[in-house]
Design a protein around this motif. Sequence first.
Motif, short mmCIF file in Angstrom:
data_model
loop_
_atom_site.label_atom_id
_atom_site.label_comp_id
_atom_site.label_asym_id
_atom_site.label_seq_id
_atom_site.Cartn_x
_atom_site.Cartn_y
_atom_site.Cartn_z
N ALA A 568 0.82 -1.21 0.00
CA ALA A 568 0.00 0.00 0.00
C ALA A 568 0.85 1.26 0.00
CB ALA A 568 -0.93 -0.01 1.22
N ALA A 569 2.08 1.18 0.53
CA ALA A 569 2.99 2.33 0.54
C ALA A 569 3.80 2.41 -0.74
CB ALA A 569 3.92 2.23 1.75
N ASP A 570 3.42 1.63 -1.75
CA ASP A 570 4.06 1.66 -3.07
C ASP A 570 5.51 1.18 -3.05
OD1 ASP A 570 1.76 2.60 -4.34
OD2 ASP A 570 2.25 4.69 -3.90
N VAL A 571 5.85 0.31 -2.10
CA VAL A 571 7.16 -0.34 -2.14
C VAL A 571 7.15 -1.30 -3.33
CG1 VAL A 571 8.76 -1.82 -0.90
CG2 VAL A 571 7.40 -0.14 0.35
N PRO A 572 8.16 -1.26 -4.19
CA PRO A 572 8.18 -2.15 -5.36
C PRO A 572 8.01 -3.61 -4.97
CG PRO A 572 9.92 -0.50 -5.54
CD PRO A 572 9.33 -0.36 -4.16
N LEU A 573 7.29 -4.34 -5.81
CA LEU A 573 6.96 -5.72 -5.49
C LEU A 573 8.20 -6.59 -5.35
CD1 LEU A 573 3.80 -6.61 -7.61
CD2 LEU A 573 3.97 -6.20 -5.16
N ASP A 574 9.24 -6.35 -6.17
CA ASP A 574 10.43 -7.18 -6.05
C ASP A 574 11.15 -6.95 -4.73
OD1 ASP A 574 11.04 -4.57 -6.97
OD2 ASP A 574 13.03 -5.25 -7.58
N VAL A 575 11.06 -5.72 -4.19
CA VAL A 575 11.66 -5.45 -2.89
C VAL A 575 10.86 -6.15 -1.80
CG1 VAL A 575 12.22 -3.64 -1.22
CG2 VAL A 575 12.59 -3.24 -3.67
N VAL A 576 9.52 -6.07 -1.87
CA VAL A 576 8.69 -6.77 -0.89
C VAL A 576 8.93 -8.27 -0.95
CG1 VAL A 576 6.32 -7.20 -0.13
CG2 VAL A 576 6.94 -4.95 -1.04
N GLN A 577 9.10 -8.79 -2.18
CA GLN A 577 9.36 -10.23 -2.33
C GLN A 577 10.63 -10.64 -1.61
OE1 GLN A 577 10.36 -11.38 -6.30
NE2 GLN A 577 10.43 -13.57 -5.85
N ARG A 578 11.71 -9.84 -1.77
CA ARG A 578 12.97 -10.20 -1.13
C ARG A 578 12.88 -10.08 0.39
NH1 ARG A 578 15.13 -7.45 -5.68
NH2 ARG A 578 15.34 -5.51 -4.48
N MET A 580 10.14 -10.40 2.25
CA MET A 580 9.26 -11.44 2.77
C MET A 580 9.84 -12.84 2.58
SD MET A 580 6.51 -9.82 3.90
CE MET A 580 5.15 -10.97 3.90
N GLY A 581 10.80 -12.98 1.66
CA GLY A 581 11.39 -14.29 1.42
C GLY A 581 10.52 -15.19 0.59
N HIS A 582 9.69 -14.61 -0.30
CA HIS A 582 8.85 -15.42 -1.18
C HIS A 582 9.68 -15.99 -2.31
CE1 HIS A 582 5.16 -12.90 0.20
NE2 HIS A 582 5.38 -13.93 0.99
N ALA A 583 9.48 -17.26 -2.62
CA ALA A 583 10.20 -17.88 -3.73
C ALA A 583 9.69 -17.38 -5.07
CB ALA A 583 10.07 -19.40 -3.64
N SER A 584 8.44 -16.97 -5.13
CA SER A 584 7.82 -16.53 -6.38
C SER A 584 7.23 -15.14 -6.21
CB SER A 584 6.73 -17.52 -6.81
OG SER A 584 5.97 -17.00 -7.87
N LEU A 585 7.39 -14.34 -7.24
CA LEU A 585 6.80 -13.00 -7.21
C LEU A 585 5.28 -13.08 -7.23
CD1 LEU A 585 7.44 -9.96 -7.25
CD2 LEU A 585 7.34 -10.06 -9.75
#
Length: 637
Positions: A568-578, A580-585
């Motif tokens: 919601a704060a517009d943090v790029p999804l790839d940054v959130v992925q890293r 959170m430790g998600h294996a998949s975007l």
Amino acid sequence: MANQVQQLTLPPPRTYSRTEFAALRARVQGVPTGKIARLYFDSDTTPYSEEPELLDRFLRTMRDDLVQLAILHGSPVLADHLRASIAKHGSARLARASLQMVEQASRLAVAEPMADHAVGLWLRPLIARHLTASGIGTLGDLVAFANRRGGSWWRSVPRIGSGRARVIVAWLRRHVGSLGVTVSADVDTSEPLVAPGDTVVIEPASGQLAPLERMALPRALSGGRGTNRAPIFPYIRARHDLDAVRAYLAGYAGQTATQGAYVRELERLMLWATLQRGVALSSLTVEDCEAYKAFLAAPAAAFTGPPVSRSSGRWRPFAPGGLSTDSQRYAVRAIRAAFDWLVDVRYLAGNPWRAVKDPRTVRRAQKMKIDRALPIGLWTRVRVFLAGRTDSAGPQGGRWRAARALLLLMGDSGLRIAEAAATRRPALEWLPADGEVPPTWLLQVIGKGDRERFVPVSEECIAALQAHWRDRGLDFSAPDAGAPLVAPLVIPGTKKAREKFGLDEDQEDGNEVPRQAGYSVRGARGLTSWAIRQLLGHLTDLSESERRQLARTSPHALRHTFGTQAVAADVPLDVVQRIMGHASLQTTTTYVTAERRRMRAELSRFTRGWPDRERSSGRGEFSEDTNETCSPRISSE
């Protein structure tokens, strides 16, 4: 008309609890009233802490009541002594010895404990508070809890050690007549019922259950001559099924969570095969596998029970209520994978689970329950309340500071509960400002699949950790600090707990600061649950929807809170992925709820304006500008 004799009904004598007798003894011994109020009475249910004069008045009344009963029912010598003291001083002056005689003579005044009595009426306030916080409100609840959990019931309640548990159980058994319920005969602090290290032979005749590490099988069901054993040279030295299973599990050494999950599934299967089916693991057929798949959906009552120590004789492989469909599916897949390995190492000739289909489960449109994430407004209120509890004194204050640090690690950094419990101080690093990049705290995390990642830690969380470390007597800024970030302040006096936290045997202080270990995952969940219950009790101005949202908040919901707020704060999804430790975007995109909310809001405004547009333009009339029938315009965007 002659006067008739009327029967006079006297009120029953006033009754007093054991706690009130203890308070009177302390008063006779000269203990100040204010201290008696703190030691013996719960401040949440009595006003004595704030108004000690009320307690002083109550104790004087209690003393006079007991003295009158002693005069009526005691020996003539005691009665004459008390009358003389009253005549001389206006009220009976009691010493320690005379008070004891008064108590013995006034047994009729002692209230008998009943099953529906609150625990605070009979037990010390400190113990009663911890019992109540664990959901044990009455003496009947306490008996049921002990019977359900067995001899180690006290491990689930903070500050109730084996010594206090023994005293409580003995007291409950002495009052079985008035309580109407009794603690089971096998509930004793000498559990486990089987000595540690001893094995339990799993035989259909006995029905005795034991976890894998204590399991032994009779020769006929051991698998030494299993019908599915491979006829060619095996790659492992396994004499029987237990050896083969342990060899498989040894391959997951160091992967605690994964190994624990496979242990759970394989020991369940072995217990069922032996006790219910009467067949060895290496003799299972497809029909047997199908029968076990059905058993997973509705385990027998003898296989279910509440969570207790694996060393307890009350341990059961399944929790009450059975498994969800997702858990059944996981069990079948885990067992199939284990059998594949046993075939690959040529212990088994074939894998019967290959012919068994997975249990049918509901295909979920959204697997992650991000709807449990706290809205930003509610999460802000929770943070403010936690910060307000930082200055609280006493043991509850320390617990609040530990809870705040743990909750902020999950809610501000997106950690899983196991990650938050396992992180240690060396993994936390402070990085100075670098150009436009402000100074930042980064935490190294080893997550699922042993994947390393670095997550930011907020300044508020750092402040909470520093306060928690001060409670533990540790220096957060020391260069050699290596302790866990979050750890319990109180350690049980058991040998296992002392070994876990690195305490010497000659250290008797149960509050010794832990050095080597932090919270277990179960302990961290318990701390989180306690904090949520306290928040629900103190945040009285929440709306009904907010209360429901907070009530169903779990540790993982706090991780989802970070994910949704970051997106919601517009943090790029790839940054959130890293982070959170998600294996998949694709998993991370689940948090993109802002666009869905915007779509609903826009559509809502559009549909609300429909009647107005119809009235202003008229249904079916032609527009002067376009010569077309007026209709709502829906943008392709």
